[in-house]
Scaffold this motif. Structure first.
Motif, mmCIF file in Angstrom:
data_model
loop_
_atom_site.group_PDB
_atom_site.id
_atom_site.type_symbol
_atom_site.label_atom_id
_atom_site.label_comp_id
_atom_site.label_asym_id
_atom_site.label_seq_id
_atom_site.Cartn_x
_atom_site.Cartn_y
_atom_site.Cartn_z
ATOM 1 N N GLY A 80 0.482 -1.028 -0.397
ATOM 2 C CA GLY A 80 0.195 -0.047 0.203
ATOM 3 C C GLY A 80 0.987 0.746 -0.072
ATOM 4 O O GLY A 80 0.643 2.347 -0.641
ATOM 5 N N MET A 81 1.843 1.241 0.966
ATOM 6 C CA MET A 81 2.633 2.481 1.108
ATOM 7 C C MET A 81 3.467 2.870 -0.566
ATOM 8 O O MET A 81 3.354 3.836 -1.086
ATOM 9 C CB MET A 81 3.801 2.726 2.055
ATOM 10 C CG MET A 81 2.892 2.142 3.288
ATOM 11 S SD MET A 81 2.226 3.890 3.740
ATOM 12 C CE MET A 81 3.831 4.778 3.240
ATOM 13 N N TYR A 105 -3.395 7.809 7.339
ATOM 14 C CA TYR A 105 -3.133 5.957 8.170
ATOM 15 C C TYR A 105 -1.446 6.565 8.626
ATOM 16 O O TYR A 105 -0.370 7.385 7.622
ATOM 17 C CB TYR A 105 -2.836 5.316 6.988
ATOM 18 C CG TYR A 105 -1.507 4.141 6.931
ATOM 19 C CD1 TYR A 105 -2.548 3.217 7.449
ATOM 20 C CD2 TYR A 105 -0.339 3.783 6.723
ATOM 21 C CE1 TYR A 105 -1.041 2.231 8.105
ATOM 22 C CE2 TYR A 105 0.088 3.304 6.348
ATOM 23 C CZ TYR A 105 -0.360 2.391 7.206
ATOM 24 O OH TYR A 105 0.835 0.825 8.102
ATOM 25 N N ASP A 177 -7.633 7.577 -0.399
ATOM 26 C CA ASP A 177 -7.139 6.148 0.022
ATOM 27 C C ASP A 177 -8.271 5.407 -0.103
ATOM 28 O O ASP A 177 -9.238 5.689 1.718
ATOM 29 C CB ASP A 177 -6.922 6.708 1.055
ATOM 30 C CG ASP A 177 -5.750 4.444 1.893
ATOM 31 O OD1 ASP A 177 -6.562 3.962 2.130
ATOM 32 O OD2 ASP A 177 -4.585 4.700 2.109
ATOM 33 N N SER A 199 -4.168 0.063 0.205
ATOM 34 C CA SER A 199 -3.646 -1.174 1.166
ATOM 35 C C SER A 199 -4.335 -2.716 0.153
ATOM 36 O O SER A 199 -5.004 -2.766 1.206
ATOM 37 C CB SER A 199 -2.757 -1.257 2.058
ATOM 38 O OG SER A 199 -2.707 -2.325 2.663
ATOM 39 N N THR A 201 -3.796 -5.066 1.016
ATOM 40 C CA THR A 201 -2.974 -6.260 1.960
ATOM 41 C C THR A 201 -4.371 -6.512 2.792
ATOM 42 O O THR A 201 -4.285 -7.399 3.760
ATOM 43 C CB THR A 201 -1.940 -5.184 3.266
ATOM 44 O OG1 THR A 201 -0.970 -4.682 1.983
ATOM 45 C CG2 THR A 201 -1.695 -6.402 4.104
ATOM 46 N N LYS A 202 -5.514 -5.434 2.765
ATOM 47 C CA LYS A 202 -6.324 -4.944 3.653
ATOM 48 C C LYS A 202 -6.947 -6.284 3.348
ATOM 49 O O LYS A 202 -7.196 -7.473 3.116
ATOM 50 C CB LYS A 202 -6.203 -4.427 4.319
ATOM 51 C CG LYS A 202 -5.654 -3.552 4.883
ATOM 52 C CD LYS A 202 -4.233 -3.176 5.815
ATOM 53 C CE LYS A 202 -3.300 -2.981 6.108
ATOM 54 N NZ LYS A 202 -2.991 -1.522 5.821
HETATM 55 C C1 LIG Z 1 -2.454 -0.195 5.932
HETATM 56 C C2 LIG Z 1 -2.393 0.484 5.126
HETATM 57 C C3 LIG Z 1 -1.686 1.729 4.363
HETATM 58 C C4 LIG Z 1 -0.383 0.779 3.917
HETATM 59 O O1 LIG Z 1 -0.662 -0.523 2.949
HETATM 60 P P1 LIG Z 1 1.303 -1.859 3.623
HETATM 61 O O2 LIG Z 1 0.326 -2.260 2.669
HETATM 62 O O3 LIG Z 1 0.987 -1.986 4.448
HETATM 63 O O4 LIG Z 1 2.042 -1.221 2.819
HETATM 64 C C5 LIG Z 1 -2.304 2.814 4.286
HETATM 65 N N1 LIG Z 1 -3.420 3.431 4.106
HETATM 66 C C6 LIG Z 1 -4.145 2.269 4.841
HETATM 67 C C7 LIG Z 1 -5.641 3.560 4.846
HETATM 68 C C8 LIG Z 1 -3.475 0.860 5.461
HETATM 69 O O5 LIG Z 1 -4.732 0.975 6.609
#
Ligand SMILES: *Cc1c(COP(=O)(O)O)cnc(C)c1O
Length: 384
Positions: A80-81, A105, A177, A199, A201-202
């Motif tokens: 995400g970063m 974030y 975001d 991200s 990841t979430k």
């Molecule tokens: C976790 C998160 C990020 C960063 O994402 P990564 O995948 O950890 O690099 C950015 N924005 C939000 C809102 C997040 O929850």
């Protein structure tokens, strides 16, 4: 059937899949090859190479993500970063100015405040919920406005429609975001934003097993970001592409369940005598409730709350809960619980926490897809 008219639940499964399927495979196989045979390409960005984010795993994911948010194009990134920093660096140069929401974030806030000034990029912070003074921050060199759909950890929703209007009036590129909402709840490009960031990841991946990012929007923006990403190198590995692709297919059913359970848990917490306040946009007591109803297709899976008894009571609760796992991150199938000042927001100073209204005893839960009855029973026993 017109594919554009298909419901979101159908699109998460079928949109963007290779046609014809590769060797008939129902899933896009993992193309574990860094480079591909030269086909006479004339543009560097078209050479097939993992860093250029254009293997069959990337292409299918890009198509799916673009369709899900109703945009022309999408790009996946290594985190995400990576999505956020690459996009900011595409549109901000030495001498430019950025306007950003005052709660972001933690990683993004830290990057904007502490890294961008090294490149000669200035920033001012606004309250995205209160448009009255935004115009005071406009300068001749202002290029970008940056907000989040649902802020973390207070779950506030800004005047997102006003952000779009303000950006258009002042010729700014609007970035949002959209991680906490996911395309199930909000499609930024359809609402007039220029660029949506995630991200992945979430919620998009949903299984707490990869780190990935996504950038969604129309051309020429996405092509410009793509060239920058090719230089900065934040490409997503094909195996992670495969896992993300698989995760997205269950996004809508996960998110529906998480929204439903989160509302039940938020209502339970709000009534509990040991709970002093609850932040959840689905509660009519939330200052963001009206906006959430107007802008989003649901209230999300994230709740934060305060207990009578402060930090000791918060830590006691977290240690007594048996189902939610105590950790940072969010958006997985498993319920995750944390005190944000210990994890996601540990980079903020006491003064910054106070400005953002984040209490040290605040507890945040990312509701998973477990039985909500089991989760409530667990909270009941842990709060005793
Ligand atoms: C976790 C998160 C990020 C960063 O994402 P990564 O995948 O950890 O690099 C950015 N924005 C939000 C809102 C997040 O929850």
């Amino acid at each position: 059937m017109d594919k554009k008219k298909q419901a979101f639940n159908t699109k998460v499964i079928h949109a963007g899949e290779p046609d014809p399927r590769i060797e008939g495979a129902i899933n896009v196989p993992i193309f574990q090859s860094s480079t591909f045979e030269f086909e006479g390409q004339t543009d560097y960005n078209d050479l097939k190479y993992i860093r250029l984010n254009n293997t069959p795993n990337h292409v299918a994911l890009h198509k799916k993500l673009a369709i899900l948010e109703g945009a022309e194009k999408a790009l996946v990134t290594s985190s995400g970063m990576s999505a956020i920093t690459t996009t900011l660096l595409t549109f901000l140069k030495n001498g430019d100015h950025l306007i950003a929401n005052n709660t972001l974030y933690g990683g993004t806030a830290d990057y904007i405040k502490n890294d961008l000034p090294d490149y000669g990029i200035e920033v001012d912070f606004i309250d995205a919920g209160d448009p009255s003074n935004w115009a005071d921050y406009i300068k001749s060199n202002t290029k970008v406005i940056y907000v989040e759909t649902i802020t973390n950890p207070l779950m506030q929703i800004g005047a997102l429609d006003k952000v779009v209007e303000f950006a258009k009036e002042n010729n700014l590129i609007s970035m949002i975001d959209n991680t906490l909402a996911s395309p199930t709840l909000f499609c930024p490009i359809q609402h007039g934003f220029d660029i949506s960031l995630h991200s992945a990841t979430k919620y998009l991946n949903g299984h707490s097993d990869i780190v990935a990012g996504a950038i969604i929007g129309d051309d020429p923006y996405i092509s410009m970001i793509s060239s920058k990403l090719n230089h900065l190198g934040g490409s997503l590995d094909p195996h992670a592409c495969f896992l993300l692709h698989r995760g997205i297919k269950t996004l809508s059913i996960r998110m529906e369940k998480q929204c439903e359970s989160a509302l039940i848990i938020a209502k339970f917490l709000e009534k509990h005598p040991k709970v002093s306040s609850v932040n959840y946009p689905g509660l009519s007591s939330s200052p963001s409730h009206r906006r959430a109803k107007q802008l989003l297709c649901g209230f999300g899976g994230m709740i934060s709350f305060l207990l009578e008894g402060g930090i000791p009571a918060a830590d006691d609760l977290i240690s007594k809960l048996q189902i939610p796992i105590s950790t940072a991150s969010l958006g997985g199938v498993e319920s995750l619980i944390t005190r944000p000042v210990q994890t996601s927001h540990s980079l903020l100073s006491d003064e910054e926490l106070q400005l953002a209204g984040i209490e040290k005893s605040l507890i945040r839960i990312s509701v998973g897809i477990e039985s909500v009855d089991d989760l409530i029973e667990d909270f009941e026993q842990a709060l005793k």
